[in-house]
Motif scaffolding. Structure first.
Motif, mmCIF file in Angstrom:
data_model
loop_
_atom_site.group_PDB
_atom_site.id
_atom_site.type_symbol
_atom_site.label_atom_id
_atom_site.label_comp_id
_atom_site.label_asym_id
_atom_site.label_seq_id
_atom_site.Cartn_x
_atom_site.Cartn_y
_atom_site.Cartn_z
ATOM 1 N N GLN A 159 0.811 -1.216 0.000
ATOM 2 C CA GLN A 159 0.000 0.000 0.000
ATOM 3 C C GLN A 159 0.849 1.273 0.000
ATOM 4 O OE1 GLN A 159 -2.883 -2.262 2.985
ATOM 5 N NE2 GLN A 159 -3.638 -0.200 2.641
ATOM 6 N N LEU A 160 1.839 1.357 0.895
ATOM 7 C CA LEU A 160 2.674 2.561 0.909
ATOM 8 C C LEU A 160 3.529 2.670 -0.347
ATOM 9 C CD1 LEU A 160 3.953 3.073 4.578
ATOM 10 C CD2 LEU A 160 2.171 4.333 3.357
ATOM 11 N N ALA A 161 3.812 1.536 -0.992
ATOM 12 C CA ALA A 161 4.631 1.554 -2.210
ATOM 13 C C ALA A 161 3.864 2.102 -3.414
ATOM 14 C CB ALA A 161 5.138 0.147 -2.514
ATOM 15 N N LEU A 162 2.531 2.194 -3.306
ATOM 16 C CA LEU A 162 1.740 2.621 -4.460
ATOM 17 C C LEU A 162 2.096 4.024 -4.931
ATOM 18 C CD1 LEU A 162 -1.803 1.236 -3.531
ATOM 19 C CD2 LEU A 162 -0.339 0.464 -5.410
ATOM 20 N N SER A 163 2.460 4.909 -3.998
ATOM 21 C CA SER A 163 2.747 6.290 -4.406
ATOM 22 C C SER A 163 4.119 6.434 -5.053
ATOM 23 C CB SER A 163 2.620 7.238 -3.210
ATOM 24 O OG SER A 163 3.481 6.851 -2.160
ATOM 25 N N SER A 164 4.886 5.342 -5.106
ATOM 26 C CA SER A 164 6.151 5.330 -5.842
ATOM 27 C C SER A 164 6.070 4.463 -7.094
ATOM 28 C CB SER A 164 7.283 4.799 -4.943
ATOM 29 O OG SER A 164 7.441 5.592 -3.803
ATOM 30 N N HIS A 165 4.925 3.858 -7.333
ATOM 31 C CA HIS A 165 4.765 2.963 -8.470
ATOM 32 C C HIS A 165 4.799 3.765 -9.772
ATOM 33 C CE1 HIS A 165 2.853 0.044 -11.183
ATOM 34 N NE2 HIS A 165 3.287 -0.870 -10.339
ATOM 35 N N PRO A 166 5.439 3.247 -10.814
ATOM 36 C CA PRO A 166 5.507 3.984 -12.090
ATOM 37 C C PRO A 166 4.139 4.403 -12.619
ATOM 38 C CG PRO A 166 7.015 2.115 -12.122
ATOM 39 C CD PRO A 166 6.230 1.997 -10.859
ATOM 40 N N SER A 167 3.122 3.562 -12.439
ATOM 41 C CA SER A 167 1.791 3.911 -12.948
ATOM 42 C C SER A 167 1.238 5.138 -12.222
ATOM 43 C CB SER A 167 0.835 2.725 -12.770
ATOM 44 O OG SER A 167 1.233 1.646 -13.586
ATOM 45 N N PHE A 168 1.488 5.237 -10.905
ATOM 46 C CA PHE A 168 1.033 6.421 -10.157
ATOM 47 C C PHE A 168 1.784 7.654 -10.644
ATOM 48 C CE2 PHE A 168 1.786 9.441 -6.713
ATOM 49 C CZ PHE A 168 0.481 9.761 -6.351
ATOM 50 N N CYS A 169 3.083 7.532 -10.785
ATOM 51 C CA CYS A 169 3.888 8.679 -11.207
ATOM 52 C C CYS A 169 3.488 9.169 -12.597
ATOM 53 C CB CYS A 169 5.371 8.314 -11.176
ATOM 54 S SG CYS A 169 5.988 7.881 -9.529
ATOM 55 N N GLN A 170 3.076 8.229 -13.475
ATOM 56 C CA GLN A 170 2.646 8.605 -14.819
ATOM 57 C C GLN A 170 1.256 9.231 -14.801
ATOM 58 O OE1 GLN A 170 2.952 5.002 -17.111
ATOM 59 N NE2 GLN A 170 5.182 4.873 -16.869
ATOM 60 N N GLN A 171 0.355 8.664 -13.992
ATOM 61 C CA GLN A 171 -1.016 9.158 -13.958
ATOM 62 C C GLN A 171 -1.141 10.468 -13.191
ATOM 63 O OE1 GLN A 171 -4.065 5.986 -13.020
ATOM 64 N NE2 GLN A 171 -2.251 4.660 -13.055
ATOM 65 N N TYR A 172 -0.300 10.629 -12.146
ATOM 66 C CA TYR A 172 -0.439 11.799 -11.266
ATOM 67 C C TYR A 172 0.930 12.456 -11.049
ATOM 68 C CZ TYR A 172 -4.724 9.194 -10.299
ATOM 69 O OH TYR A 172 -5.900 8.505 -10.423
ATOM 70 N N PRO A 173 1.540 12.983 -12.094
ATOM 71 C CA PRO A 173 2.883 13.569 -11.948
ATOM 72 C C PRO A 173 2.917 14.780 -11.016
ATOM 73 C CG PRO A 173 1.941 14.108 -14.093
ATOM 74 C CD PRO A 173 1.031 13.102 -13.475
ATOM 75 N N HIS A 174 1.753 15.404 -10.786
ATOM 76 C CA HIS A 174 1.702 16.586 -9.923
ATOM 77 C C HIS A 174 1.669 16.206 -8.438
ATOM 78 C CE1 HIS A 174 -2.310 15.168 -10.843
ATOM 79 N NE2 HIS A 174 -2.807 15.818 -9.800
ATOM 80 N N TRP A 175 1.555 14.923 -8.142
ATOM 81 C CA TRP A 175 1.555 14.465 -6.748
ATOM 82 C C TRP A 175 2.819 13.633 -6.492
ATOM 83 C CZ3 TRP A 175 -4.160 12.635 -7.225
ATOM 84 C CH2 TRP A 175 -5.029 13.707 -6.946
ATOM 85 N N GLN A 176 3.705 14.160 -5.702
ATOM 86 C CA GLN A 176 4.934 13.455 -5.344
ATOM 87 C C GLN A 176 5.116 13.518 -3.837
ATOM 88 O OE1 GLN A 176 8.201 15.085 -7.616
ATOM 89 N NE2 GLN A 176 7.334 14.437 -9.573
ATOM 90 N N PRO A 177 4.532 12.577 -3.099
ATOM 91 C CA PRO A 177 4.612 12.622 -1.632
ATOM 92 C C PRO A 177 6.057 12.546 -1.137
ATOM 93 C CG PRO A 177 2.961 11.040 -2.378
ATOM 94 C CD PRO A 177 3.724 11.455 -3.585
ATOM 95 N N SER A 178 6.363 13.379 -0.160
ATOM 96 C CA SER A 178 7.702 13.378 0.427
ATOM 97 C C SER A 178 7.770 12.512 1.681
ATOM 98 C CB SER A 178 8.131 14.810 0.769
ATOM 99 O OG SER A 178 7.192 15.412 1.642
ATOM 100 N N LYS A 179 6.615 12.160 2.232
ATOM 101 C CA LYS A 179 6.582 11.283 3.398
ATOM 102 C C LYS A 179 5.463 10.268 3.238
ATOM 103 C CE LYS A 179 8.548 14.363 6.902
ATOM 104 N NZ LYS A 179 8.361 14.983 8.230
#
Length: 268
Positions: free
Chosen positions: A142-162
């Motif tokens: 679950q926590l790895a989802l925000s680093s998954h390539p698909s998330f980064c491609q779909q939501y490039p404006h969201w890059q969580p720092s924590k």
């Protein structure tokens, strides 16, 4: 529970549950896991009275409570909730919350859980779930989802720092057992607050009342609850949640509990 209210709709219970969420400690040790800090909610204004209209499952209700608390928090802003991550036409998972705090975007995965100490594990009341399994999935998937390539491609404006976990609920010791508490995962002992037993071990020197499913968080007044008829425990087929007259919660489990213990997660 007042019969006039369907599950998760009693206004006084909802308000009590907001306070419970603010004050209840994490199930997990903050020394070993990246948990949302407890002090974040102290002090926080309570939300204005609202009606919950979601599914009558405690996990959905808990997430709604947290949504409301974030919304009225002076230092938090809810950026997004339940963000679906798709990969090759399939849903890989969903991010619970993206929250802005102190100028940074944070990814939160949240859960409310109740576990019983048994054979060096924390098992769910139905024994199909276990805290070690839940923690492994929250950390590894679950926590790895925000680093998954698909998330980064779909939501490039969201890059969580924590990335943080918020897991609340309650842990239950085995009544009159000499077994030590489970050693994994490391838990916050302030969240240990109840007992569990099989029907024939339930003490007879105190009175018990029955908790409805929407009364598991903030425990109601004992006098307001329907009292347990001990005959109902004969041939018990489903785990029941009780409150004794000293305001201690109990789980009474069927005689064959746990019938199917889930396998240990691979990370162990």
């Amino acid at each position: 529970m007042n019969d006039a209210y369907p599950l998760f709709s009693n206004p006084s219970q909802i308000n009590a549950d907001f306070s419970w969420l603010q004050n209840q400690f994490s199930l997990l040790s903050d020394k070993r896991f990246p948990v949302v800090p407890h002090h974040l909610w102290q002090p926080t204004l309570l939300p204005s009275p609202a009606a919950y209209t979601g599914p009558s499952r405690i996990g959905f209700y808990y997430q709604w409570l947290l949504n409301q608390l974030i919304d009225c928090h002076p230092h938090l802003a809810l950026e997004a909730e339940e963000i679906q991550i798709n990969e090759a036409g399939k849903t890989r998972g969903a991010i619970d919350f993206l929250v802005r705090y102190q100028g940074q975007l944070e990814h939160w995965e949240v859960a409310v859980k109740f576990y019983l100490a048994y054979d060096n594990r924390w098992l769910g009341p139905n024994a199909k779930d276990a805290l070690d399994i839940k923690v492994a999935r929250m950390l590894d998937h679950q926590l790895a989802l925000s680093s998954h390539p698909s998330f980064c491609q779909q939501y490039p404006h969201w890059q969580p720092s924590k990335k943080r976990l918020m897991v609340q609920g309650r842990l239950y010791r085995h009544y009159h057992s000499e077994q030590p508490l489970p050693d994994w995962p490391p838990v916050n002992h302030d969240s240990i607050g109840g007992w569990w037993c099989w029907p024939d071990a339930l003490p007879t020197d105190r009175e018990f009342a029955v908790l409805a499913r929407d009364q598991w968080l903030s425990l109601p007044a004992f006098a307001d609850l329907p009292k347990l008829e001990r005959a109902s425990l004969q041939g018990l087929s489903r785990t029941c949640h009780l409150l004794d007259d000293s305001l201690t919660p109990w789980f009474v489990v069927p005689s064959d509990w746990p019938a199917n213990v889930p396998p240990l997660p691979s990370r162990q």
